[in-house]
Design a protein around this motif. Structure first.
Motif, PDB file in Angstrom:
ATOM      1  N   ARG A 538       0.821  -1.207   0.000  1.00 26.05           N
ATOM      2  CA  ARG A 538       0.000   0.000   0.000  1.00 26.05           C
ATOM      3  C   ARG A 538       0.857   1.260   0.000  1.00 26.05           C
ATOM      4  NH1 ARG A 538      -3.352   0.179   4.978  1.00 26.05           N
ATOM      5  NH2 ARG A 538      -4.485   1.838   3.894  1.00 26.05           N
ATOM      6  N   GLU A 541       2.295   1.807  -3.523  1.00 25.47           N
ATOM      7  CA  GLU A 541       1.220   2.233  -4.433  1.00 25.47           C
ATOM      8  C   GLU A 541       0.887   3.701  -4.212  1.00 25.47           C
ATOM      9  OE1 GLU A 541      -1.918  -0.466  -3.552  1.00 25.47           O
ATOM     10  OE2 GLU A 541      -1.172  -2.049  -4.882  1.00 25.47           O
ATOM     11  N   LEU A 542       0.874   4.127  -2.930  1.00 31.17           N
ATOM     12  CA  LEU A 542       0.560   5.530  -2.641  1.00 31.17           C
ATOM     13  C   LEU A 542       1.674   6.446  -3.149  1.00 31.17           C
ATOM     14  CD1 LEU A 542      -1.175   7.725  -1.429  1.00 31.17           C
ATOM     15  CD2 LEU A 542      -0.178   7.222   0.823  1.00 31.17           C
ATOM     16  N   VAL A 544       3.668   5.956  -5.650  1.00 28.26           N
ATOM     17  CA  VAL A 544       3.553   6.026  -7.118  1.00 28.26           C
ATOM     18  C   VAL A 544       2.434   6.987  -7.514  1.00 28.26           C
ATOM     19  CG1 VAL A 544       2.944   4.716  -9.182  1.00 28.26           C
ATOM     20  CG2 VAL A 544       4.561   3.758  -7.537  1.00 28.26           C
ATOM     21  N   ARG A 545       1.283   6.897  -6.834  1.00 28.42           N
ATOM     22  CA  ARG A 545       0.168   7.796  -7.145  1.00 28.42           C
ATOM     23  C   ARG A 545       0.543   9.251  -6.865  1.00 28.42           C
ATOM     24  NH1 ARG A 545      -3.133   4.165  -4.299  1.00 28.42           N
ATOM     25  NH2 ARG A 545      -3.616   5.744  -2.716  1.00 28.42           N
ATOM     26  N   LEU A 546       1.217   9.460  -5.737  1.00 28.27           N
ATOM     27  CA  LEU A 546       1.618  10.827  -5.394  1.00 28.27           C
ATOM     28  C   LEU A 546       2.630  11.377  -6.396  1.00 28.27           C
ATOM     29  CD1 LEU A 546       1.936  10.478  -1.507  1.00 28.27           C
ATOM     30  CD2 LEU A 546       0.179  11.769  -2.740  1.00 28.27           C
ATOM     31  N   GLN A 548       2.816  10.626  -9.495  1.00 24.81           N
ATOM     32  CA  GLN A 548       2.056  10.942 -10.705  1.00 24.81           C
ATOM     33  C   GLN A 548       1.294  12.258 -10.532  1.00 24.81           C
ATOM     34  OE1 GLN A 548       2.250   9.355 -13.561  1.00 24.81           O
ATOM     35  NE2 GLN A 548       0.831  10.829 -14.514  1.00 24.81           N
ATOM     36  N   MET A 549       0.710  12.455  -9.344  1.00 29.14           N
ATOM     37  CA  MET A 549      -0.028  13.692  -9.089  1.00 29.14           C
ATOM     38  C   MET A 549       0.909  14.901  -9.103  1.00 29.14           C
ATOM     39  SD  MET A 549      -2.504  12.196  -6.065  1.00 29.14           S
ATOM     40  CE  MET A 549      -3.411  13.688  -5.710  1.00 29.14           C
ATOM     41  N   GLU A 552       1.706  15.603 -12.756  1.00 30.91           N
ATOM     42  CA  GLU A 552       0.576  16.234 -13.432  1.00 30.91           C
ATOM     43  C   GLU A 552       0.440  17.695 -13.026  1.00 30.91           C
ATOM     44  OE1 GLU A 552      -2.696  13.792 -12.340  1.00 30.91           O
ATOM     45  OE2 GLU A 552      -2.150  12.144 -13.697  1.00 30.91           O
TER      46      GLU A 552
END
Length: 644
Positions: A538, A541-542, A544-546, A548-549, A552
């Motif tokens: 977890r 995964e977080l 990686v998401r952060l 990406q954010m 962006e």
């Protein structure tokens, strides 16, 4: 008897006491001893002078009289009593109490030749063994009191040659006086005599070993572990805790505190001395949970703790170094009496957090209240100026050290100034300061210059600093890493290879970066690219998401976004430990709460930019303590103002 004149008031008081007690069955010589025991030395001597002159002063009063004379620094009176006792046949060996009093008094007054002379006059064959031991112990203690270790051991050798058995009293004087390399030999003697396990001797050994750095702390721990549980008193626990806390072994100190508070502590309750050592270790490690538990204990069990300056200082330092500046300030404000250590702890704390303006205001207030600065507070002040890039203020206070405060700058102050100048990009000025130093620059000074070269990507000055620092501290791997990073940032791969080859030849490995977060009483440790945590899936995964954010957000902002070019120019460096620690905090803490991360190395540029951006994206505050300072990330900015 011609005792030196006492005050008329004391004489009158003694006479009145004697008159009132005229019908008492207690001999007047016993009353002399009572007055001495109560610390009423002038009255004791006055009573000796004005008491019943017939018979002459009783032998039982003379030891008390000697002690009173010594307490009042009446050297000639001690000699007069000595002469009187010798005339009456009480010396050199007939009266052990008088002998001990004279030897102790001569030692306290610094008259060691007279103490040695009295010892030399003793007829060894006819003197009782206990009297001889008392005499030798008194002289050894006197030599120890005046920091004469060679004399201590010379008398001890005489004692052994005379077949006089030493006891715990001997060891309590001899052990602290022994050079560090000799302590194990004295320890071995004590063990063979069956005295090493005695609580007082073991405590003394622990405290003495503690002066020998980390190796001494290990020996202190060995003595402590060999003590029977029932023999460990509060002094034992305090001594072994301090041995570890003072030598930077904070993890071991906290482990000992946990044992003390558990079943293995034998019911011994900590006192203020214990808690000062524990709080120091908590501050060193950033162990907030343990430190807050100590503070709860202090507030519940020590209601008058604010009067204990040392304990309050430890609490202020703990809060300041663990991110609790408001709590540190409140404790400081509540102290009825402050020492310079109190001011230093708070000034240094604000400096570590990047609030140099508040640190300077505190310093000026301290001076206005009549407290004279010392070298330690000046280090904290100069460091605060350096962290905030306050060049002019740093120069001003450095110059004021000698001109206004009569303080001679030490290597630590020069290190702060080189750091200040280097961070400000004033490399030539920093080099000139090093050249002008009245003492040779040490590794920390050259290391500060090398660190500045990393910030400004200055290879030439960096090479100069590196050449000096690796000669002074060849095993400090951090300097090799800094030089390698300078080469990397400037695209000089040959230089990187050269530094790495040096590290291989010298058997050096880069210290792995690690970060930790405390949560629900447990410490969660993370290493770079570490998958050992139960929540690793977890967490990654977080992250990686952060990432990406963040990307962006940078793409939307375009070139106008502050730091975007830095982000594009910085290669992806993988999953650094602080990213993992922050992700864990986001997954496990309540929305709106601050996440505190402790990191062993300096935060890298990529992670610094990442944490700034994430703090805005998730609307959370992150407080990160790295190797040199605090970074508070909130609303997309850092408290360091990108100056670190």
């Amino acid at each position: 008897m011609a005792i030196e004149p006492s005050t008329s008031a004391a004489a009158a008081a003694a006479a009145a006491t004697f008159a009132v007690d005229a019908n008492s069955t207690e001999p007047w010589s016993a009353r002399v001893r009572t007055l001495t025991r109560l610390g009423r030395h002038r009255e004791a001597l006055a009573l000796l002078r004005h008491g019943d002159p017939s018979p002459p002063p009783h032998a039982l009063a003379l030891p008390a009289a000697v002690i009173s004379c010594a307490a009042l620094s009446l050297t000639s009176s001690v000699a007069q009593i000595h002469a009187l006792a010798a005339k009456r046949g009480l010396l050199p060996a007939a009266d052990a109490y008088l002998l001990s009093a004279l030897l102790t008094s001569y030692s306290r007054l610094g008259l060691l030749p007279l103490a040695h002379q009295l010892l030399d006059e003793m007829p060894l064959p006819s003197t009782p063994h206990t009297t001889l031991r008392t005499a030798f112990n008194s002289v050894i203690s006197g030599c120890a009191l005046h920091a004469l270790p060679a004399a201590c051991f010379a008398v001890f050798r005489r004692m052994r040659a005379a077949s006089v058995r030493f006891d715990a009293v001997t060891l309590l004087a001899l052990v602290p006086a022994a050079p560090q390399g000799v302590v194990p030999q004295v320890h071995a003697l004590a063990a063979r005599a069956g005295l090493a396990a005695e609580t007082s001797v073991a405590n003394c050994l622990i405290s003495t070993y503690a002066r020998g750095g980390a190796a001494g702390a290990a020996l202190a721990r060995q003595v402590f572990d060999e003590m029977p549980l029932a023999s460990r008193d509060l002094v034992s626990w305090n001594a072994v805790l301090s041995a570890h806390a003072q030598n930077g072994l904070a993890v071991d100190a906290l482990e000992l505190y946990r044992r003390m508070r558990g079943p293995g502590g034998g019911g011994v309750e900590p006192d203020a001395v214990t808690l000062v050592g524990v709080l120091s270790s908590c501050a060193h490690l950033g162990a907030r949970g343990v430190g807050l538990g100590v503070e709860r204990y202090v507030r519940e069990r020590l209601p008058g703790f604010r009067a204990n300056v040392q304990l309050c200082n430890a609490l202020i330092n703990f809060h300041a170094r663990c991110g609790g500046l408001p709590q540190a300030q409140q404790l400081f404000d509540e102290m009825p009496r402050k020492s310079i250590v109190s001011w230093t702890a708070l000034i240094t704390g604000y400096g570590m957090h990047g609030h140099a303006d508040i640190a300077i205001n505190l310093f000026e207030k301290m001076v206005s209240e009549g407290i004279r600065p010392d070298n330690v507070v000046m280090v904290g002040l100069l460091s605060a100026c350096s962290h905030a890039g306050m060049y002019n203020e740093g120069r001003k206070y450095f110059s004021a050290m000698e001109s206004a405060y009569r303080l001679r700058p030490t290597l630590e102050h020069y290190t702060c100034m080189v750091d200040l100048l280097g961070r400000a990009g004033r490399m030539d000025e920093a080099r000139e300061l090093i050249a002008s130093m009245p003492m040779p620059a040490d590794g920390a000074v050259w290391g500060a210059l090398l660190g500045a070269c990393k910030i400004h990507k200055n290879v030439e000055v960096g090479k100069e600093a590196f050449e000096h620092v690796v000669k002074l501290e060849p095993s400090n791997v951090g300097y090799y890493v800094l030089m390698s990073n300078i080469y990397t940032d400037t695209g000089q791969l040959d230089g990187v290879a050269k530094v790495r080859a040096m590290m291989r030849e010298r058997g050096l490995k880069k210290e792995p970066g690690c970060s930790y977060v405390e949560h629900k009483g447990r410490v969660h440790l993370f290493m770079a690219d570490d998958h050992s945590h139960p929540q690793a899936k977890r967490i990654y995964e977080l992250v990686v998401r952060l990432e990406q954010m963040v990307k962006e957000k940078a793409d939307v902002a375009g070139d106008g976004m502050s730091g975007c070019k830095e982000k594009e120019a910085t290669p992806q460096v993988g999953f650094h430990s602080e990213k993992l620690a922050v992700a864990f905090g986001l997954l496990n803490t309540e929305a709106g709460s601050e996440i505190v991360v402790i990191k062993n190395l300096r935060v890298c540029g990529d992670c610094h930019l990442f944490l700034k951006s994430v703090s805005a994206i998730v609307n959370r505050a992150f407080l990160v303590r790295d190797a040199s300072r605090f970074h508070r990330f909130e609303h997309g900015v850092c408290s360091c103002k990108d100056y670190w």
